[in-house]
Design a protein around this motif. Structure first.
Motif, PDB file in Angstrom:
ATOM      1  N   THR A  81       0.853  -1.184   0.000  1.00 25.39           N
ATOM      2  CA  THR A  81       0.000   0.000   0.000  1.00 25.39           C
ATOM      3  C   THR A  81       0.892   1.237   0.000  1.00 25.39           C
ATOM      4  OG1 THR A  81      -0.109   0.168   2.413  1.00 25.39           O
ATOM      5  CG2 THR A  81      -1.741  -1.251   1.336  1.00 25.39           C
ATOM      6  N   ALA A  82       0.254   2.412  -0.067  1.00 23.34           N
ATOM      7  CA  ALA A  82       1.030   3.652  -0.051  1.00 23.34           C
ATOM      8  C   ALA A  82       1.774   3.819   1.267  1.00 23.34           C
ATOM      9  CB  ALA A  82       0.113   4.848  -0.294  1.00 23.34           C
ATOM     10  N   TRP A  92      -8.808   7.377  -5.573  1.00 22.97           N
ATOM     11  CA  TRP A  92      -8.624   5.958  -5.313  1.00 22.97           C
ATOM     12  C   TRP A  92      -7.373   5.716  -4.476  1.00 22.97           C
ATOM     13  CZ3 TRP A  92     -12.415   2.676  -6.546  1.00 22.97           C
ATOM     14  CH2 TRP A  92     -13.285   3.000  -7.583  1.00 22.97           C
ATOM     15  N   SER A  93      -7.485   4.827  -3.502  1.00 24.58           N
ATOM     16  CA  SER A  93      -6.298   4.268  -2.860  1.00 24.58           C
ATOM     17  C   SER A  93      -6.018   2.925  -3.530  1.00 24.58           C
ATOM     18  CB  SER A  93      -6.524   4.071  -1.352  1.00 24.58           C
ATOM     19  OG  SER A  93      -7.531   3.089  -1.121  1.00 24.58           O
ATOM     20  N   VAL A  94      -4.775   2.522  -3.543  1.00 25.37           N
ATOM     21  CA  VAL A  94      -4.392   1.307  -4.268  1.00 25.37           C
ATOM     22  C   VAL A  94      -3.724   0.314  -3.327  1.00 25.37           C
ATOM     23  CG1 VAL A  94      -3.029   0.347  -6.166  1.00 25.37           C
ATOM     24  CG2 VAL A  94      -4.111   2.593  -6.416  1.00 25.37           C
ATOM     25  N   GLU A 112     -11.206   1.898  -2.843  1.00 21.16           N
ATOM     26  CA  GLU A 112      -9.928   1.189  -2.936  1.00 21.16           C
ATOM     27  C   GLU A 112      -9.875   0.341  -4.205  1.00 21.16           C
ATOM     28  OE1 GLU A 112      -7.173  -1.792  -0.189  1.00 21.16           O
ATOM     29  OE2 GLU A 112      -9.361  -1.809   0.027  1.00 21.16           O
ATOM     30  N   ARG A 158      -1.572   9.355 -13.980  1.00 23.02           N
ATOM     31  CA  ARG A 158      -1.482   8.707 -12.676  1.00 23.02           C
ATOM     32  C   ARG A 158      -2.851   8.144 -12.314  1.00 23.02           C
ATOM     33  NH1 ARG A 158      -1.245  13.825  -8.354  1.00 23.02           N
ATOM     34  NH2 ARG A 158      -3.372  14.593  -8.765  1.00 23.02           N
ATOM     35  N   ILE A 159      -2.891   7.261 -11.327  1.00 22.37           N
ATOM     36  CA  ILE A 159      -4.175   6.815 -10.792  1.00 22.37           C
ATOM     37  C   ILE A 159      -4.865   8.012 -10.137  1.00 22.37           C
ATOM     38  CG2 ILE A 159      -5.296   5.338  -9.072  1.00 22.37           C
ATOM     39  CD1 ILE A 159      -4.261   3.724 -11.343  1.00 22.37           C
ATOM     40  N   ASN A 167       0.472   4.192 -10.094  1.00 21.45           N
ATOM     41  CA  ASN A 167       0.167   4.440  -8.683  1.00 21.45           C
ATOM     42  C   ASN A 167       1.218   5.360  -8.084  1.00 21.45           C
ATOM     43  OD1 ASN A 167      -1.058   4.208  -6.148  1.00 21.45           O
ATOM     44  ND2 ASN A 167       0.178   2.419  -5.617  1.00 21.45           N
ATOM     45  N   GLN A 168       1.194   6.630  -8.517  1.00 20.12           N
ATOM     46  CA  GLN A 168       2.194   7.622  -8.117  1.00 20.12           C
ATOM     47  C   GLN A 168       1.502   8.919  -7.687  1.00 20.12           C
ATOM     48  OE1 GLN A 168       5.559   6.760  -8.450  1.00 20.12           O
ATOM     49  NE2 GLN A 168       4.766   4.765  -9.083  1.00 20.12           N
ATOM     50  N   PRO A 228       7.059   0.488  -7.778  1.00 22.40           N
ATOM     51  CA  PRO A 228       6.718   1.725  -8.476  1.00 22.40           C
ATOM     52  C   PRO A 228       7.938   2.320  -9.169  1.00 22.40           C
ATOM     53  CG  PRO A 228       6.932   2.147  -6.136  1.00 22.40           C
ATOM     54  CD  PRO A 228       7.058   0.659  -6.317  1.00 22.40           C
TER      55      PRO A 228
END
Length: 314
Positions: free
Chosen positions: A170-171, A292-294, A191, A287-288, A225-226, A306
């Motif tokens: 996750t982030a 949204w969280s990824v 998510e 970017r995403i 996912n950045q 990443p």
């Protein structure tokens, strides 16, 4: 008779300029990295081919037998095949590292875990063989000792052989999870859950069934996912590295479009114009969408990370 420079180069005995030591080392490293990437391509593809992955890793080890990453990945494949003695050799070699290359912290932890698991599995097999041979001490089967060792093994198996094959990224952080957790995790509202396993690659959101992705679509979403926007050339280079095969600029553009079209109602990808150091004109970046969280779920040994420098190469 005077000869042209071209003819001088072609005449017998003419020596082409020698490559410098630095050039030869660079070529060696490039070949080594290519073999490791090719192995990852076959391991990550929609239909994983672990036989081909092993062949490429063995080629890499012919170039540099102590290469940490190649040994680590080969050890993992051997572990999956229950070839524990061979896996032990490659895990130990990977842990030793070299003067220039070492495993990441996550890889070190996993290599040590798998190494312990190999030892436990080898011991378990030895106990079984001991029973089969009906090992005797002073005419009696030493059943009490065998049962004591088996009881200790069962305790160890519960704690150590929990099939730690998977990562949750996750982030905020990255954790190692077992197989049961891997398949039990479901997305929360807002998510995106990206899951990669031997069964395939999927994207899932809250309240909906998982949708299948091909390898490049899955990896593209990982790369998007950045926090910062990424232009096509950066994504193209990163996807080529992760996927193990060079892709074209046009193919990268098609991938972004296909993802947007397939998940048009989800509004997954955000884009904007950004400045580029290679051009005076602004370029598109992606970017995403921050709504949204990824969460990424993958096998422990998948080479998924990443673009940013603070990455975890496992």
């Amino acid at each position: 008779m005077e000869q042209s420079e071209h003819l001088k180069e072609k005449r017998p005995g003419h020596r082409f300029p020698r490559r410098t030591v630095e050039e030869m080392e660079l070529r060696r490293k490039m070949r080594l990295n290519h073999f490791v990437r090719q192995a990852e391509f076959f391991k990550l593809s929609e239909t994983p081919d672990f036989v081909q992955a092993k062949k490429w890793l063995l080629q890499a080890l012919r170039i540099e037998k102590n290469h940490p990453i190649a040994n680590y990945r080969l050890g993992y494949l051997l572990y999956r095949e229950h070839q524990y003695e061979l896996a032990v050799y490659h895990f130990k070699t990977a842990l030793d590292g070299t003067e220039t290359d070492v495993l990441s912290e996550t890889q070190l932890m996993l290599a040590n875990t798998f190494l312990v698991n190999c030892g436990m599995a080898i011991t378990r097999e030895a106990l079984r063989e001991l029973e089969d041979l009906e090992f005797r001490i002073e005419g009696e089967i030493d059943q009490e000792r065998i049962e004591r060792y088996r009881a200790e093994m069962l305790v160890q198996e519960e704690n150590m052989l929990d099939r730690l094959y998977y990562r949750k990224i996750t982030a905020a952080h990255e954790t190692i999870i077992n197989e049961e957790q891997f398949y039990d995790i479901r997305p929360d509202k807002g998510e995106l859950l990206l899951r990669s396993s031997d069964d395939g690659k999927t994207l899932q959101v809250f309240g909906k069934p998982a949708e299948s992705l091909n390898l490049h679509m899955f990896l593209t979403l990982v790369l998007l996912n950045q926090k910062s926007f990424q232009p096509y050339p950066v994504l193209q280079d990163a996807l080529s590295e992760l996927g193990g095969q060079r892709i074209s600029y046009n193919y990268m553009r098609q991938l972004i479009r296909r993802i947007r079209d397939q998940f048009v109602t989800l509004n997954l990808i955000e884009s904007t114009s950004i400045s580029s150091p290679d051009s005076s004109r602004p370029v598109q970046g992606f970017r995403i969408h921050p709504n949204w969280s990824v969460t990424i779920l993958c096998r422990a040994d998948d080479f998924i990370h990443p673009i940013q420098k603070e990455r975890s190469d496992v």
